[in-house]
Design a protein around this motif. Sequence first.
Motif, PDB file in Angstrom:
ATOM      1  N   LEU A 131     -14.309  12.032 -14.457  1.00 50.72           N
ATOM      2  CA  LEU A 131     -14.991  11.496 -13.281  1.00 50.72           C
ATOM      3  C   LEU A 131     -15.151  12.575 -12.210  1.00 50.72           C
ATOM      4  CD1 LEU A 131     -16.138   9.063 -11.720  1.00 50.72           C
ATOM      5  CD2 LEU A 131     -13.819   8.576 -10.956  1.00 50.72           C
ATOM      6  N   LEU A 132     -14.110  13.377 -11.994  1.00 55.30           N
ATOM      7  CA  LEU A 132     -14.189  14.443 -11.003  1.00 55.30           C
ATOM      8  C   LEU A 132     -15.208  15.506 -11.411  1.00 55.30           C
ATOM      9  CD1 LEU A 132     -10.384  14.803 -10.199  1.00 55.30           C
ATOM     10  CD2 LEU A 132     -12.149  13.850  -8.691  1.00 55.30           C
ATOM     11  N   LEU A 133     -15.344  15.725 -12.717  1.00 53.45           N
ATOM     12  CA  LEU A 133     -16.366  16.657 -13.206  1.00 53.45           C
ATOM     13  C   LEU A 133     -17.763  16.116 -12.943  1.00 53.45           C
ATOM     14  CD1 LEU A 133     -15.097  18.026 -16.655  1.00 53.45           C
ATOM     15  CD2 LEU A 133     -15.821  19.371 -14.676  1.00 53.45           C
ATOM     16  N   VAL A 134     -17.951  14.830 -13.198  1.00 54.40           N
ATOM     17  CA  VAL A 134     -19.247  14.192 -12.954  1.00 54.40           C
ATOM     18  C   VAL A 134     -19.639  14.348 -11.488  1.00 54.40           C
ATOM     19  CG1 VAL A 134     -20.443  11.961 -12.868  1.00 54.40           C
ATOM     20  CG2 VAL A 134     -19.037  12.551 -14.861  1.00 54.40           C
ATOM     21  N   LEU A 135     -18.647  14.241 -10.596  1.00 53.28           N
ATOM     22  CA  LEU A 135     -18.906  14.329  -9.156  1.00 53.28           C
ATOM     23  C   LEU A 135     -18.867  15.761  -8.640  1.00 53.28           C
ATOM     24  CD1 LEU A 135     -16.713  11.274  -8.085  1.00 53.28           C
ATOM     25  CD2 LEU A 135     -19.201  11.350  -8.295  1.00 53.28           C
ATOM     26  N   ASN A 136     -18.692  16.725  -9.551  1.00 52.57           N
ATOM     27  CA  ASN A 136     -18.657  18.144  -9.200  1.00 52.57           C
ATOM     28  C   ASN A 136     -17.546  18.461  -8.200  1.00 52.57           C
ATOM     29  OD1 ASN A 136     -19.514  20.801  -9.387  1.00 52.57           O
ATOM     30  ND2 ASN A 136     -21.004  20.607  -7.711  1.00 52.57           N
ATOM     31  N   LYS A 137     -16.387  17.832  -8.394  1.00 55.42           N
ATOM     32  CA  LYS A 137     -15.246  18.048  -7.510  1.00 55.42           C
ATOM     33  C   LYS A 137     -14.242  19.038  -8.076  1.00 55.42           C
ATOM     34  CE  LYS A 137     -16.450  15.251  -4.212  1.00 55.42           C
ATOM     35  NZ  LYS A 137     -16.746  15.772  -2.852  1.00 55.42           N
ATOM     36  N   ILE A 138     -14.334  19.354  -9.362  1.00 52.20           N
ATOM     37  CA  ILE A 138     -13.430  20.329  -9.969  1.00 52.20           C
ATOM     38  C   ILE A 138     -14.231  21.287 -10.836  1.00 52.20           C
ATOM     39  CG2 ILE A 138     -11.426  18.782  -9.962  1.00 52.20           C
ATOM     40  CD1 ILE A 138     -11.930  18.266 -12.936  1.00 52.20           C
ATOM     41  N   GLN A 139     -13.633  22.427 -11.129  1.00 50.93           N
ATOM     42  CA  GLN A 139     -14.270  23.433 -11.974  1.00 50.93           C
ATOM     43  C   GLN A 139     -13.462  23.579 -13.268  1.00 50.93           C
ATOM     44  OE1 GLN A 139     -17.183  24.873 -11.038  1.00 50.93           O
ATOM     45  NE2 GLN A 139     -17.067  23.603  -9.176  1.00 50.93           N
ATOM     46  N   VAL A 140     -14.157  23.814 -14.381  1.00 51.26           N
ATOM     47  CA  VAL A 140     -13.498  24.012 -15.673  1.00 51.26           C
ATOM     48  C   VAL A 140     -14.053  25.276 -16.321  1.00 51.26           C
ATOM     49  CG1 VAL A 140     -13.006  21.574 -16.066  1.00 51.26           C
ATOM     50  CG2 VAL A 140     -15.186  22.535 -16.830  1.00 51.26           C
ATOM     51  N   ASN A 141     -13.379  25.717 -17.368  1.00 53.34           N
ATOM     52  CA  ASN A 141     -13.771  26.964 -18.036  1.00 53.34           C
ATOM     53  C   ASN A 141     -14.953  26.809 -18.989  1.00 53.34           C
ATOM     54  OD1 ASN A 141     -11.733  28.450 -16.780  1.00 53.34           O
ATOM     55  ND2 ASN A 141     -10.237  27.854 -18.330  1.00 53.34           N
ATOM     56  N   ASP A 142     -15.452  25.577 -19.121  1.00 54.70           N
ATOM     57  CA  ASP A 142     -16.585  25.328 -20.005  1.00 54.70           C
ATOM     58  C   ASP A 142     -17.784  24.886 -19.165  1.00 54.70           C
ATOM     59  OD1 ASP A 142     -18.427  24.421 -21.913  1.00 54.70           O
ATOM     60  OD2 ASP A 142     -16.837  23.783 -23.285  1.00 54.70           O
ATOM     61  N   PRO A 143     -18.643  25.825 -18.747  1.00 54.56           N
ATOM     62  CA  PRO A 143     -19.777  25.485 -17.878  1.00 54.56           C
ATOM     63  C   PRO A 143     -20.728  24.466 -18.502  1.00 54.56           C
ATOM     64  CG  PRO A 143     -19.435  27.859 -17.962  1.00 54.56           C
ATOM     65  CD  PRO A 143     -18.584  27.270 -19.036  1.00 54.56           C
ATOM     66  N   GLN A 144     -20.892  24.499 -19.821  1.00 56.94           N
ATOM     67  CA  GLN A 144     -21.809  23.577 -20.473  1.00 56.94           C
ATOM     68  C   GLN A 144     -21.314  22.142 -20.349  1.00 56.94           C
ATOM     69  OE1 GLN A 144     -24.890  24.303 -21.855  1.00 56.94           O
ATOM     70  NE2 GLN A 144     -25.026  22.057 -21.809  1.00 56.94           N
ATOM     71  N   VAL A 145     -20.000  21.949 -20.536  1.00 56.23           N
ATOM     72  CA  VAL A 145     -19.420  20.611 -20.379  1.00 56.23           C
ATOM     73  C   VAL A 145     -19.622  20.132 -18.944  1.00 56.23           C
ATOM     74  CG1 VAL A 145     -17.259  19.307 -20.320  1.00 56.23           C
ATOM     75  CG2 VAL A 145     -17.747  20.810 -22.245  1.00 56.23           C
ATOM     76  N   ALA A 146     -19.391  21.018 -17.977  1.00 56.23           N
ATOM     77  CA  ALA A 146     -19.554  20.646 -16.573  1.00 56.23           C
ATOM     78  C   ALA A 146     -20.995  20.230 -16.279  1.00 56.23           C
ATOM     79  CB  ALA A 146     -19.134  21.803 -15.675  1.00 56.23           C
TER      80      ALA A 146
END
Length: 471
Positions: A134-149
Motif C-alpha cells: 500500500l505504501l508503494l502504491v502511494l509512493n511513500k517508500i522506496q525499494v530496490n526494484d524500480p519496476q515493481v514500484a
Amino acid sequence: MKDISSQPPSNSNNSRHASIVEMLSTPPAIPQQPPSNVELEAISLSRTGSSASLDSQMSATTSCLTKVHTQKWQHIPLSQLIEQNKLIFVDAAISVEEAFNTLVRHNLTSVPVEQFPGDMNCFTFDYNDLNSYLLLVLNKIQVNDPQVARDCQMGKPVPVGKIVKLTPKNQFHKLREVDNLTTAMSLLGSGVHRVAITDPASTQIRGVLSQRRLTKYLWDNARQFSNLQPLLNSSLKELGIGVLNSHTAPTSRQSRVISIQGEEQLIMALFKMHTERISSIAVVDHQGNLLGNISVTDVKHVTRTSQYPLLHNTCRHFISVILNSRGLEMGKDSFPIFHVYPSSSLARTLAKLVATKAHRLWIVQPENSGSSASSSSLAAPSPQSIPISTQASSSSDHENSGRSGSPISVKSLEESSPTTSTPLFEKEYRTGKLIGVVSLTDILGLLARRQTEHTQVDPQAARRQRGSVGV
C-alpha cells in the motif's frame, strides 16, 4: 489461582450485562471425558460389592468422569498443534490482491508463497507485506526494484512473489512434527513469528505454527500443565518481562515503546509500522494516555480506492472506524482491551492476547493507580473477544479504573464536544498513561528461559536479524 467466576457480583442484577470483572476467570475448563470401558467395569463391580458404600461408589464415578491426564507442555509433539485444513499455499505468480483475498477468505494472517510446487524454502505473505504494498502504491517508500514500484503506482498487478522479497524476513525455520514444543518455544521465543512443521523426513510441510497459535494452545490447555501455574499467578512486574517503564532505556533484550499521536494522519502510522518493523502501534493523546491500538491487519480497511481518504484523516478517527466495523460484524458496540498493568497477572495477559488475537498489549499506569491492585490476579477465559459492552460498568473494575464515566458507544467515538477543545473520544476513553509494552515474544521467551534448557533465549534475536529497530 483464585477463580471468581462462581462468586455473585456485588450488585446483583440479572437484567444487566456481565461486567468485565465477572468475565475474568481462570483458564478454560478441560472438557470432561467419559469413563473408559475398564473404568465403567470397575464402577459396576464396586456397586455389587457388599462393603462398598454409596458415597464411595459416587466418588469413584466422579473421579472417572473428571480424571485429567496431566503432563508437561514441553513434551507435547508438534503434530498436536497442526490445524487441519489450515495449510494453504499461493503461487508466487498471483497478484498481491489475489493473495490478500486468500488471507481474508480463509481468515489467515499469513500464507506461504511457493516459487514452485513443493518449495520448502518459501517466503510468507502477511499483512506487513500488504502494508508495504500500500505504501508503494502511494509512493511513500522506496525499494530496490524500480519496476515493481512503477507497476504499483500505475495500478498494474504485481506478483506477490516479488512483494514478499522487498521486506526483511527471517529464514523459514522448519521443525519436524515429531519434535516437541521445547524446540519450537526456543525459536518463537527469540522473535521468530512462525515456523513450518514438516513430516519426519523433512520433505513435506504439514503445517505452520505461529506465536499466536502456540499461545492459544497453552492458554486453552493451561489447566493440564500444572508447571505453568506459578508463572500464570505472577504479575508482569514480578516476572520482569516486557517494558514496564518507558523512561528507562531498554536493555538489549527489551523492546521499545513505539506510539503515535491520535491527531496524526493514519498514513504516518502505517509508515511508522513499516520503518520500525512492527505489526501494531499505540495511539496516544497529548498527555501520553493510551487511546487505542492500530494493527497492520487493520490495513484491510483501506485497501479500496474509495477508502483512501481515511489515510489522510487522523488515527483517532480511524480507531472509531475500526470499532464501527467490529460492531457491525459482532452485532454490538464493543471495545477490545489492548492494555494491561504492571500488576496484571501473566494469566490475565495471556487471556487478553488470545481474546484480542493481538501480538502485543500496551502497559499503562492507570490515573487512579490506587485501584490497580484490586484485581491484578484475575485472568480471563478464552472467548473470541473481550468486549466492553456499552451497558456494562463496574466501579471496582480494574480495566475501567483509568476511565471516567461508563463505557462509551461506537457512535459517540466519532463525535467531538463542541464546547471543549478535547474530543469526546479522548475525554471518555482514557485508560492510563502508556508506560510499556509486552508481546507474545516476551512471554514465549520467558517460558523458554524458565522451563526449558534454552535458558539464554534472546527475544530480540530475530528482530535484529530482520534489521528491526522496534518490537
